[in-house]
Design a protein around this motif. Structure first.
Motif, PDB file in Angstrom:
ATOM      1  N   PRO A 111      52.532  31.693  21.556  1.00 49.87           N
ATOM      2  CA  PRO A 111      52.683  33.153  21.396  1.00 49.87           C
ATOM      3  C   PRO A 111      54.081  33.647  21.763  1.00 49.87           C
ATOM      4  N   GLN A 115      56.584  35.791  19.389  1.00 49.58           N
ATOM      5  CA  GLN A 115      57.175  37.061  19.792  1.00 49.58           C
ATOM      6  C   GLN A 115      58.687  37.040  19.616  1.00 49.58           C
ATOM      7  N   SER A 119      60.733  39.459  17.077  1.00 52.51           N
ATOM      8  CA  SER A 119      61.756  40.383  17.575  1.00 52.51           C
ATOM      9  C   SER A 119      63.078  40.224  16.846  1.00 52.51           C
ATOM     10  N   THR A 149      49.531  40.400  17.977  1.00 49.78           N
ATOM     11  CA  THR A 149      50.359  41.593  17.808  1.00 49.78           C
ATOM     12  C   THR A 149      51.636  41.501  18.642  1.00 49.78           C
ATOM     13  N   TYR A 150      52.787  41.702  17.988  1.00 49.70           N
ATOM     14  CA  TYR A 150      54.081  41.580  18.657  1.00 49.70           C
ATOM     15  C   TYR A 150      55.021  42.679  18.167  1.00 49.70           C
ATOM     16  N   ASN A 151      56.071  42.911  18.934  1.00 53.99           N
ATOM     17  CA  ASN A 151      57.063  43.914  18.552  1.00 53.99           C
ATOM     18  C   ASN A 151      58.086  43.298  17.606  1.00 53.99           C
ATOM     19  N   ALA A 157      55.204  47.692  17.074  1.00 58.03           N
ATOM     20  CA  ALA A 157      54.201  46.635  17.122  1.00 58.03           C
ATOM     21  C   ALA A 157      53.657  46.349  15.720  1.00 58.03           C
TER      22      ALA A 157
END
Length: 293
Positions: A111, A115, A119, A149-151, A157
């Motif tokens: 994960p 992420q 990003s 879910t990630y930014n 998000a």
């Protein structure tokens, strides 16, 4: 096609295209063990002339199994599916994205890595509708949706990771027959486990079989050890804070967990093959000691 990443499991790079008309393991519409409506819907999607590239961890029997699944996608849609894998998957996916040549789908167990890639803006969100489907169809849907879910690069998000092939980890395996013969009881607490380790050593045995080898990803099973020890020595709230970076790796709770694992893995008396075998043994081969010691 979209570039996307999936959550999955974890290998010199190997690329193989599936045969144009693979022999399907189960004949669509005839085998009653399956619900074929989704396959029929998929046949309405015409992808003839398209190529789907997938980067994943699976080799051997695992690769055979996932190919048997991909056969149906290829047969239904007409797309050509090319699957590749790499022993150094974490480094390879970074190289590929930096070079602007990522696969359409990548299967990753990290994960944190997803992420980082999200990003940097190298991933394509799967969409809120996919996240909603996860919530509705998975038993712990909300948790899986949050995990995927990630930014993104814009700080917003997005849902990037669809969970697939989820493996149970954190289990301690033992031989009931050997325990009965030696008069050992299955420990229920971390303290009882430590006492059992000492007893097994005193009896001339080796309590643990440990393998951290995994090519370029060697060492990752140690993180699972530390995580499990954290869960068994600290309240869940402390573990949650750790996963959110609200407490550092230098926190006494984390240091204690690392220290417990370190004392096991670096003690020749505690590990099958001795401490030198820990990093040299492939994680897939480590359980063999259960049947040979």
């Amino acid at each position: 096609m979209k570039k996307m990443l999936l959550l999955g499991a974890a290998f010199a790079a190997l690329t193989l295209g599936l045969p144009a008309h693979a022999e399907l393991k189960f004949k669509p519409g005839e085998d009653s063990k399956f619900h074929w409506a989704n396959y029929d819907d998929l046949k309405k999607v015409d992808l003839k002339g398209e190529t789907l590239t997938i980067f994943g961890p699976w080799r051997g029997e695992d690769e055979t199994l996932v190919r048997s699944v991909l056969d149906y996608f290829q047969e239904a849609t007409g797309a050509e599916v090319k699957y590749s894998s790499s022993e150094n998957y974490e480094q390879q996916i970074v190289i590929d994205t930096q070079a602007g040549s990522p696969p359409n789908i990548a299967v990753l167990p990290q994960p944190g890595l997803i992420q980082d890639l999200a990003s940097k803006g190298v991933l394509t969100p799967l969409g809120d509708d996919v996240a909603a489907w996860i919530k509705e169809n998975y038993a712990a849907g909300d948790s899986w949706a949050k995990l995927g879910t990630y930014n993104g690069k814009d700080g917003k998000a997005g849902f990037y990771a669809f969970p697939y092939k989820i493996d149970v980890k954190g289990l301690v395996w033992y031989s009931p027959d050997n325990f009965d013969e030696a008069g050992y009881k299955v420990p229920k607490t971390q303290e009882e486990l430590a006492d059992l380790e000492k007893k097994i050593v005193a009896d001339g045995g080796k309590p643990w079989c440990i393998g951290l080898g995994s090519g370029g990803a060697t060492g990752w099973p140690a993180t699972d050890w530390v995580e499990d020890i954290m869960l068994r020595t600290q309240p869940p709230e402390v573990y949650d804070k750790w996963t959110k970076n609200e407490i550092p790796f230098t926190d006494p709770a984390v240091v204690n967990a690392i220290d417990i694992f370190g004392k096991i893995a670096t003690d020749d008396k505690m590990v099958d093959g001795g401490a030198k075998a820990v990093a040299a043994t492939d994680f897939r081969d480590s359980p063999k000691g259960l049947f040979t010691v």
